[in-house]
Design a protein around this motif. Structure first.
Motif, PDB file in Angstrom:
ATOM      1  N   LEU A 227       0.837  -1.199   0.000  1.00  8.28           N
ATOM      2  CA  LEU A 227       0.000   0.000   0.000  1.00  8.28           C
ATOM      3  C   LEU A 227       0.869   1.246   0.000  1.00  8.28           C
ATOM      4  O   LEU A 227       0.620   2.206  -0.750  1.00  8.28           O
ATOM      5  N   ASP A 228       1.910   1.227   0.833  1.00  2.41           N
ATOM      6  CA  ASP A 228       2.839   2.368   0.893  1.00  2.41           C
ATOM      7  C   ASP A 228       3.460   2.613  -0.492  1.00  2.41           C
ATOM      8  O   ASP A 228       3.563   3.759  -0.955  1.00  2.41           O
ATOM      9  N   ASN A 229       3.868   1.528  -1.157  1.00  4.06           N
ATOM     10  CA  ASN A 229       4.441   1.640  -2.507  1.00  4.06           C
ATOM     11  C   ASN A 229       3.442   2.287  -3.464  1.00  4.06           C
ATOM     12  O   ASN A 229       3.791   3.159  -4.259  1.00  4.06           O
ATOM     13  N   LEU A 230       2.204   1.814  -3.408  1.00  6.11           N
ATOM     14  CA  LEU A 230       1.180   2.316  -4.338  1.00  6.11           C
ATOM     15  C   LEU A 230       0.879   3.793  -4.087  1.00  6.11           C
ATOM     16  O   LEU A 230       0.749   4.579  -5.027  1.00  6.11           O
ATOM     17  N   LEU A 231       0.790   4.160  -2.816  1.00 10.64           N
ATOM     18  CA  LEU A 231       0.515   5.570  -2.504  1.00 10.64           C
ATOM     19  C   LEU A 231       1.677   6.447  -2.966  1.00 10.64           C
ATOM     20  O   LEU A 231       1.473   7.569  -3.438  1.00 10.64           O
ATOM     21  N   ASN A 232       2.891   5.917  -2.831  1.00  8.31           N
ATOM     22  CA  ASN A 232       4.066   6.637  -3.338  1.00  8.31           C
ATOM     23  C   ASN A 232       3.992   6.802  -4.857  1.00  8.31           C
ATOM     24  O   ASN A 232       4.330   7.862  -5.391  1.00  8.31           O
ATOM     25  N   GLN A 233       3.584   5.733  -5.535  1.00  2.00           N
ATOM     26  CA  GLN A 233       3.473   5.798  -6.999  1.00  2.00           C
ATOM     27  C   GLN A 233       2.474   6.889  -7.390  1.00  2.00           C
ATOM     28  O   GLN A 233       2.725   7.668  -8.304  1.00  2.00           O
ATOM     29  N   MET A 234       1.355   6.933  -6.679  1.00  2.00           N
ATOM     30  CA  MET A 234       0.344   7.964  -6.997  1.00  2.00           C
ATOM     31  C   MET A 234       0.895   9.349  -6.677  1.00  2.00           C
ATOM     32  O   MET A 234       0.709  10.300  -7.452  1.00  2.00           O
ATOM     33  N   TYR A 235       1.591   9.467  -5.548  1.00  2.00           N
ATOM     34  CA  TYR A 235       2.126  10.776  -5.134  1.00  2.00           C
ATOM     35  C   TYR A 235       3.142  11.295  -6.151  1.00  2.00           C
ATOM     36  O   TYR A 235       3.222  12.495  -6.418  1.00  2.00           O
ATOM     37  N   GLN A 236       3.917  10.348  -6.720  1.00  3.23           N
ATOM     38  CA  GLN A 236       4.943  10.715  -7.720  1.00  3.23           C
ATOM     39  C   GLN A 236       4.335  10.918  -9.101  1.00  3.23           C
ATOM     40  O   GLN A 236       5.057  11.218 -10.050  1.00  3.23           O
ATOM     41  N   GLY A 237       3.041  10.666  -9.223  1.00  2.00           N
ATOM     42  CA  GLY A 237       2.401  10.844 -10.526  1.00  2.00           C
ATOM     43  C   GLY A 237       2.666   9.696 -11.485  1.00  2.00           C
ATOM     44  O   GLY A 237       2.496   9.846 -12.700  1.00  2.00           O
ATOM     45  N   GLU A 238       3.069   8.557 -10.931  1.00  2.00           N
ATOM     46  CA  GLU A 238       3.358   7.398 -11.783  1.00  2.00           C
ATOM     47  C   GLU A 238       2.091   6.567 -11.973  1.00  2.00           C
ATOM     48  O   GLU A 238       1.177   6.595 -11.147  1.00  2.00           O
ATOM     49  N   GLU A 239       2.084   5.786 -13.059  1.00  2.00           N
ATOM     50  CA  GLU A 239       0.974   4.848 -13.240  1.00  2.00           C
ATOM     51  C   GLU A 239       1.158   3.714 -12.216  1.00  2.00           C
ATOM     52  O   GLU A 239       2.285   3.292 -11.948  1.00  2.00           O
ATOM     53  N   LEU A 240       0.055   3.274 -11.659  1.00  2.81           N
ATOM     54  CA  LEU A 240       0.155   2.231 -10.649  1.00  2.81           C
ATOM     55  C   LEU A 240       0.641   0.922 -11.261  1.00  2.81           C
ATOM     56  O   LEU A 240       0.255   0.554 -12.371  1.00  2.81           O
ATOM     57  N   SER A 241       1.483   0.216 -10.518  1.00  2.00           N
ATOM     58  CA  SER A 241       1.914  -1.111 -10.939  1.00  2.00           C
ATOM     59  C   SER A 241       0.734  -2.070 -10.828  1.00  2.00           C
ATOM     60  O   SER A 241       0.186  -2.256  -9.740  1.00  2.00           O
ATOM     61  N   PRO A 242       0.334  -2.704 -11.933  1.00  4.52           N
ATOM     62  CA  PRO A 242      -0.793  -3.657 -11.854  1.00  4.52           C
ATOM     63  C   PRO A 242      -0.513  -4.797 -10.874  1.00  4.52           C
ATOM     64  O   PRO A 242      -1.393  -5.227 -10.141  1.00  4.52           O
ATOM     65  N   MET A 243       0.741  -5.254 -10.859  1.00  7.18           N
ATOM     66  CA  MET A 243       1.094  -6.361  -9.961  1.00  7.18           C
ATOM     67  C   MET A 243       0.949  -5.921  -8.511  1.00  7.18           C
ATOM     68  O   MET A 243       0.391  -6.647  -7.679  1.00  7.18           O
ATOM     69  N   ASP A 244       1.436  -4.726  -8.204  1.00  8.88           N
ATOM     70  CA  ASP A 244       1.306  -4.215  -6.838  1.00  8.88           C
ATOM     71  C   ASP A 244      -0.166  -4.091  -6.456  1.00  8.88           C
ATOM     72  O   ASP A 244      -0.562  -4.408  -5.341  1.00  8.88           O
ATOM     73  N   PHE A 245      -0.988  -3.608  -7.399  1.00  7.02           N
ATOM     74  CA  PHE A 245      -2.408  -3.441  -7.080  1.00  7.02           C
ATOM     75  C   PHE A 245      -3.051  -4.797  -6.778  1.00  7.02           C
ATOM     76  O   PHE A 245      -3.787  -4.948  -5.803  1.00  7.02           O
ATOM     77  N   CYS A 246      -2.757  -5.785  -7.622  1.00  6.80           N
ATOM     78  CA  CYS A 246      -3.314  -7.133  -7.383  1.00  6.80           C
ATOM     79  C   CYS A 246      -2.857  -7.675  -6.027  1.00  6.80           C
ATOM     80  O   CYS A 246      -3.590  -8.379  -5.351  1.00  6.80           O
ATOM     81  N   ASN A 247      -1.631  -7.348  -5.655  1.00  5.14           N
ATOM     82  CA  ASN A 247      -1.065  -7.859  -4.403  1.00  5.14           C
ATOM     83  C   ASN A 247      -1.436  -7.034  -3.183  1.00  5.14           C
ATOM     84  O   ASN A 247      -1.007  -7.341  -2.087  1.00  5.14           O
ATOM     85  N   SER A 248      -2.212  -5.963  -3.374  1.00  3.63           N
ATOM     86  CA  SER A 248      -2.474  -5.054  -2.251  1.00  3.63           C
ATOM     87  C   SER A 248      -3.675  -5.453  -1.408  1.00  3.63           C
ATOM     88  O   SER A 248      -3.896  -4.895  -0.330  1.00  3.63           O
ATOM     89  N   VAL A 249      -4.470  -6.411  -1.886  1.00  2.00           N
ATOM     90  CA  VAL A 249      -5.658  -6.778  -1.114  1.00  2.00           C
ATOM     91  C   VAL A 249      -5.249  -7.451   0.187  1.00  2.00           C
ATOM     92  O   VAL A 249      -4.208  -8.096   0.269  1.00  2.00           O
ATOM     93  N   HIS A 250      -6.069  -7.307   1.195  1.00  2.45           N
ATOM     94  CA  HIS A 250      -5.730  -7.724   2.566  1.00  2.45           C
ATOM     95  C   HIS A 250      -5.421  -9.214   2.642  1.00  2.45           C
ATOM     96  O   HIS A 250      -4.595  -9.643   3.444  1.00  2.45           O
ATOM     97  N   HIS A 251      -6.096 -10.006   1.808  1.00  4.25           N
ATOM     98  CA  HIS A 251      -5.991 -11.458   1.912  1.00  4.25           C
ATOM     99  C   HIS A 251      -5.018 -12.063   0.912  1.00  4.25           C
ATOM    100  O   HIS A 251      -5.069 -13.279   0.663  1.00  4.25           O
ATOM    101  N   THR A 252      -4.128 -11.262   0.359  1.00  4.41           N
ATOM    102  CA  THR A 252      -3.188 -11.752  -0.669  1.00  4.41           C
ATOM    103  C   THR A 252      -2.494 -13.071  -0.306  1.00  4.41           C
ATOM    104  O   THR A 252      -2.421 -13.967  -1.148  1.00  4.41           O
ATOM    105  N   PRO A 253      -1.968 -13.241   0.919  1.00  5.28           N
ATOM    106  CA  PRO A 253      -1.279 -14.508   1.232  1.00  5.28           C
ATOM    107  C   PRO A 253      -2.158 -15.740   1.015  1.00  5.28           C
ATOM    108  O   PRO A 253      -1.635 -16.808   0.648  1.00  5.28           O
ATOM    109  N   THR A 254      -3.464 -15.622   1.204  1.00  2.36           N
ATOM    110  CA  THR A 254      -4.325 -16.800   1.029  1.00  2.36           C
ATOM    111  C   THR A 254      -4.388 -17.195  -0.446  1.00  2.36           C
ATOM    112  O   THR A 254      -4.515 -18.381  -0.768  1.00  2.36           O
ATOM    113  N   GLY A 255      -4.283 -16.197  -1.317  1.00  2.54           N
ATOM    114  CA  GLY A 255      -4.286 -16.498  -2.748  1.00  2.54           C
ATOM    115  C   GLY A 255      -3.042 -17.271  -3.153  1.00  2.54           C
ATOM    116  O   GLY A 255      -3.116 -18.293  -3.836  1.00  2.54           O
TER     117      GLY A 255
END
Lengths: 404, 228
Positions: free
Chosen positions: B95-123
């Protein structure tokens, strides 16, 4: 043992409350789309709550965020029933299990930007009571005075549906006598831009099952239910029961669904088994129906494999995809349809150009009503699907006792 | 509510505590050998296929490495196990990475977004083990472990499964996201096998005992010390 749905409340882009939601749903005219500015300056069509959400009472200022404001507004719709349950059972017998995937994330986004610019967070920001997933359930418990276990289920798009199964299980296993359950999610930069990065946002209205479908409209909103171990005196009996549900994992991919719908089939089959029902007893399915290429293709196959012919619709053309709250909003839609005096079913709104490359489903047309054969035994069953990232699937079944 | 439960097995991972043996020593004696090298600890997860290991998040690896220590010796079929994942803050670094990406004006990493959900380890765990069973993820602030334990116990009480893997994991919250009043001692991952006990003894516990945890300051470490 039956888990009674003693009360429910809902807020979405359909409007506030059951009556307004019913009117808009059966008008078959989805509300106007709203606009959300993405990071690149372009606009994404979304389903926003147009109702002005009041700030939380000062006593709850540490929980202040849009998500909890939505929750507060929904609680108002069921407050009489919740009070009756608290009076009947005592606060320690009332638990809270709610679902969310965003919690106070919109507030975190603003606080993060502030921190980056100023080196500290705004005075009104509290990570633990606003950002954390647990915040939603903790706030609900504090607001109503419930002292039983309070926790949030967070599994992205299946959060609220799973929360409802957990709530029912708490009652069925005797942990408590009543549970406030459901889910709430809020529009925020991360989810809109995140789904955009995956190429899953539609540029127009969500168009499930169409050959022209191109993905989601993100929505916001929620629904909260009061589940109780028995009917409560002096509270109108809705004759609605949370019958049960099924859960499964795809074991396939972190974001894409299993193309054959293996996990989706399993969750629907397990829901039927949990409720001791056969496919022919389900009279309507509320599809997950997100209008992504992958979901609609696999869900249509899975539904046909399990049910053959059954009336179904995606109501996300009305509400958008409310992510972690979608299971609750769609369960509420099932409940208001089950309670409709005219027996109307939630219509499937799309451009009419069914995708011939996916399996054909029997979709609900405008003004279509329940078929008479479903009244024979006095009980009607609706099923609702919620499928999430990580292949995390959930199907729930709601029962209505209705003679005619 | 008649069932009584026991922890049949468990393991955990953290920096300087990369086995059950070392973690148990820390629980009982407080000893932990730590290289102050500033390098983040990432479990090896050698049982994972390279493609999954490459994509799995740190939170996922902390849980998966612990999980494999208690299941690998069984060598059995893990395709229909019930799992409950309990985490206060989930994928907080992503989440910190993604917020940084948005703050820097970068396009969000799709992989990071997929991995940002709370239950990622169960997947990732379900992909690694081909598990299609029940999977729940809970969060409840300082009551997160209690909530996870309650969910797991109720699954057994309702006879939905004879056993449940309770997975517990949290990372340290980045400063950019805010203050935590009672932080965890370190980033960690844990796997606990919960089963029904034959009867009440000093290590077993009931659902009423679990409910009591919601009203105390007991955390997962206190609980483990008392019940293993």
């Amino acid at each position: 043992m039956s888990v009674h749905i003693t009360a429910f409340g809902v807020i979405s882009s359909l409007g506030v409350g059951i009556d307004k939601s019913t009117d808009v749903l059966f008008s078959a005219i989805p509300p106007e789309l709203s606009s959300y500015e993405k990071s690149d300056g372009s606009q994404a069509p979304v389903r926003r709550i147009s109702y002005d959400l009041p700030m939380l009472d000062k006593r709850f200022s540490k929980y202040e965020c849009r998500n909890n404001r939505i929750a507060s507004a929904i609680l108002k719709q069921i407050e009489i029933s919740v009070k009756a349950a608290m009076d009947k059972y005592g606060p320690k017998e009332v638990a809270v299990v709610a679902g969310s995937s965003t919690s106070g994330l919109d507030k975190t986004e603003k606080a993060f930007k502030y921190y980056k610019t100023n080196g500290n967070h705004p005075d009104d920001y509290n990570f633990e009571t606003q950002h954390s997933m647990g915040s939603l359930s903790e706030f609900i418990a504090k607001k109503v005075g419930a002292e039983g276990p309070a926790y949030t289920i967070s599994t992205a798009c299946s959060s609220a549906a799973k929360a409802m199964i957990s709530a029912a299980d708490l009652i069925k296993s005797g942990v408590c006598k009543a549970v406030i359950t459901g889910g709430v999610d809020t529009l925020c930069d991360l989810t809109v831009n995140g789904f955009s990065s995956l190429g899953q946002l539609s540029e127009g209205r969500l168009n499930s099952l169409s050959k022209n479908r191109s993905g989601l409209n993100i929505g916001e909103g929620g629904a909260l239910f009061l589940f109780t171990a028995e009917n409560i005196e002096n509270i109108e009996n809705l004759n609605l029961v949370f019958k049960g549900g099924g859960e499964s994992m795809d074991a396939y991919h972190i974001s894409a669904p299993h193309p054959e719908g293996l996990g989706a089939k399993l969750s629907m089959e397990r829901a039927l088994k949990d409720c001791s029902l056969v496919p022919a007893q389900i009279s309507y399915i509320n599809l997950h129906g997100t209008a992504t290429k992958a979901n609609d293709a696999m869900e249509s196959k899975a539904v046909n494999d399990v049910f053959g012919s059954v009336l179904c619709s995606s109501t996300k053309s009305f509400t958008g995809h409310c992510l972690g709250a979608s299971g609750a909003v769609e369960a509420a839609i099932c409940c208001l349809s089950l309670n409709d005096e005219l027996l109307r079913l939630p219509p499937h709104i799309f451009d009419g150009e069914y995708d011939e490359d996916i399996e054909l489903l029997e979709i609900v047309k405008n003004e279509e009503t329940l078929k008479p054969e479903f009244f024979k035994n006095g009980y009607i069953y609706f099923l609702s699907n919620s499928f999430a990232f990580g292949g995390n699937n959930c199907s729930i079944i709601i029962e209505k006792k209705r003679a005619s | 509510m008649s069932s009584v439960f026991k922890i049949s097995d468990w393991s955990a991972r953290s920096k300087g505590l990369d086995s059950k043996l070392l973690f148990e020593k820390w629980l009982k004696e407080g000893t932990r050998v730590l290289d102050d090298d500033g390098v983040k600890y990432v479990p090896g997860c050698k049982e994972l296929k390279p493609a999954v290991r490459r994509r799995a998040t740190l939170l996922s690896k902390l849980v998966i490495d612990s999980f494999y220590e208690i299941t690998i010796k069984d060598g059995g079929d893990l395709s229909n196990e019930a799992m409950v994942f309990a985490s206060k803050n989930g994928e907080i670094e992503i989440l910190d990475n993604l917020l940084n990406q948005m703050y820097q004006g970068e396009e969000l990493s799709p992989m990071d977004f997929c991995n940002s959900v709370h239950h990622t380890p169960t997947g990732y765990l379900s992909m690694a083990t081909l598990n299609r069973g029940i999977s729940k993820t809970v969060s409840a602030g300082n009551n997160t472990f209690a909530a996870g334990l309650l969910e797991a116990a109720v699954i057994i009480e309702r006879k939905k499964s004879d056993s449940v893997y309770l997975l517990v994991s949290d990372l340290m919250v980045p400063e950019s996201l805010g203050e935590v009043l009672t932080p965890d001692p370190f980033a960690y991952g844990m796997a606990i096998l919960l089963e029904e006990a034959d009867g009440m003894d000093k290590n077993s516990f009931s659902i009423d005992d679990i409910k009591e945890l919601f009203y105390t300051d007991s955390d997962v470490f206190d609980f483990l010390k008392r019940h293993i």
